[in-house]
Design a protein around this motif. Structure first.
Motif, PDB file in Angstrom:
ATOM      1  N   MET A 192       0.855  -1.186   0.000  1.00 42.69           N
ATOM      2  CA  MET A 192       0.000   0.000   0.000  1.00 42.69           C
ATOM      3  C   MET A 192       0.896   1.243   0.000  1.00 42.69           C
ATOM      4  N   VAL A 193       0.782   2.038  -1.036  1.00 47.72           N
ATOM      5  CA  VAL A 193       1.667   3.181  -1.242  1.00 47.72           C
ATOM      6  C   VAL A 193       1.618   4.159  -0.065  1.00 47.72           C
ATOM      7  N   ASP A 194       0.438   4.421   0.472  1.00 49.70           N
ATOM      8  CA  ASP A 194       0.343   5.348   1.607  1.00 49.70           C
ATOM      9  C   ASP A 194       1.143   4.857   2.809  1.00 49.70           C
ATOM     10  N   LYS A 195       1.125   3.572   3.087  1.00 44.90           N
ATOM     11  CA  LYS A 195       1.888   3.025   4.209  1.00 44.90           C
ATOM     12  C   LYS A 195       3.376   3.039   3.920  1.00 44.90           C
ATOM     13  N   ILE A 196       3.748   2.747   2.672  1.00 46.09           N
ATOM     14  CA  ILE A 196       5.163   2.790   2.298  1.00 46.09           C
ATOM     15  C   ILE A 196       5.721   4.184   2.546  1.00 46.09           C
ATOM     16  N   LYS A 197       4.986   5.191   2.109  1.00 49.06           N
ATOM     17  CA  LYS A 197       5.417   6.579   2.325  1.00 49.06           C
ATOM     18  C   LYS A 197       5.491   6.899   3.817  1.00 49.06           C
ATOM     19  N   GLN A 198       4.519   6.431   4.573  1.00 49.39           N
ATOM     20  CA  GLN A 198       4.440   6.738   6.005  1.00 49.39           C
ATOM     21  C   GLN A 198       5.609   6.151   6.790  1.00 49.39           C
ATOM     22  N   TYR A 199       6.043   4.950   6.426  1.00 53.36           N
ATOM     23  CA  TYR A 199       7.061   4.264   7.220  1.00 53.36           C
ATOM     24  C   TYR A 199       8.443   4.228   6.585  1.00 53.36           C
ATOM     25  N   ALA A 200       8.628   4.893   5.473  1.00 51.65           N
ATOM     26  CA  ALA A 200       9.927   4.903   4.792  1.00 51.65           C
ATOM     27  C   ALA A 200      10.965   5.654   5.624  1.00 51.65           C
ATOM     28  N   GLU A 201      12.220   5.225   5.500  1.00 51.89           N
ATOM     29  CA  GLU A 201      13.312   5.874   6.222  1.00 51.89           C
ATOM     30  C   GLU A 201      13.591   7.269   5.692  1.00 51.89           C
ATOM     31  N   GLN A 202      13.313   7.504   4.435  1.00 48.55           N
ATOM     32  CA  GLN A 202      13.517   8.828   3.847  1.00 48.55           C
ATOM     33  C   GLN A 202      12.203   9.289   3.235  1.00 48.55           C
ATOM     34  N   ASP A 203      12.138  10.568   2.942  1.00 50.65           N
ATOM     35  CA  ASP A 203      10.932  11.116   2.326  1.00 50.65           C
ATOM     36  C   ASP A 203      10.743  10.549   0.927  1.00 50.65           C
ATOM     37  N   ILE A 204       9.566  10.020   0.691  1.00 59.34           N
ATOM     38  CA  ILE A 204       9.204   9.555  -0.649  1.00 59.34           C
ATOM     39  C   ILE A 204       8.059  10.434  -1.103  1.00 59.34           C
ATOM     40  N   HIS A 205       8.308  11.208  -2.130  1.00 61.48           N
ATOM     41  CA  HIS A 205       7.284  12.145  -2.596  1.00 61.48           C
ATOM     42  C   HIS A 205       6.327  11.497  -3.585  1.00 61.48           C
ATOM     43  N   GLU A 206       6.848  10.575  -4.380  1.00 58.44           N
ATOM     44  CA  GLU A 206       6.000   9.958  -5.399  1.00 58.44           C
ATOM     45  C   GLU A 206       6.427   8.516  -5.615  1.00 58.44           C
TER      46      GLU A 206
END
Length: 143
Positions: free
Chosen positions: A118-132
């Motif tokens: 799930m892209v929203d969760k990947i962004k939420q828990y990533a070690e660095q900022d993922i914008h897209e």
């Protein structure tokens, strides 16, 4: 039709009941059908590994550039369990599932799709900022 969240992958789980034991006991035939299913779905096959158990049963995996297809068979029960996991939008896991249903000659098939990554969760828990995240949204249950 409902709202679907963007995901990295689609994971279709299939239960095949009432399969002829001579089909799902045959290691070479199962490997052939699994590779054909991957090809039919539009996948790029990387390699496949299959094992025949003593006294019976087959387990195997077809590794595809877009993820994998796996199978476990119980010829003594006429049952096979298959997973088709694809990433991106170029491969249809449902095409592979339909192809295998025909080849395994199942009397009954049950299947469902699980969204993976799930892209929203990947962004939420990533070690660095993922914008897209480059993903094309899919609708659950749409083949």
């Amino acid at each position: 039709m409902g709202f679907a969240l963007p995901t990295l992958g689609r994971h279709v789980l299939i239960e095949f009941y009432g399969c002829p034991s001579d089909i799902i006991e045959n290691n070479r035939l199962i490997e052939k059908y699994m590779n054909e299913a991957a090809d039919y779905a539009g996948a790029t096959i990387v390699e496949s590994v299959f094992h025949h158990f003593n006294p019976y049963g087959v387990s195997g995996a077809v590794i595809i550039a877009e993820s994998h297809l796996t199978i476990h068979t119980w010829p003594e029960y006429g049952y096979a369990s298959v997973d088709v996991y694809t990433c991106g939008d170029s491969v249809s896991p449902w095409k592979a599932a339909d192809y295998l249903g025909e080849k395994l000659q199942a009397k009954k098939t049950e299947s469902f799709e699980v969204p993976r990554g799930m892209v929203d969760k990947i962004k939420q828990y990533a070690e660095q900022d993922i914008h897209e995240v480059q993903v094309k949204p899919t609708l659950k249950g749409v083949k």
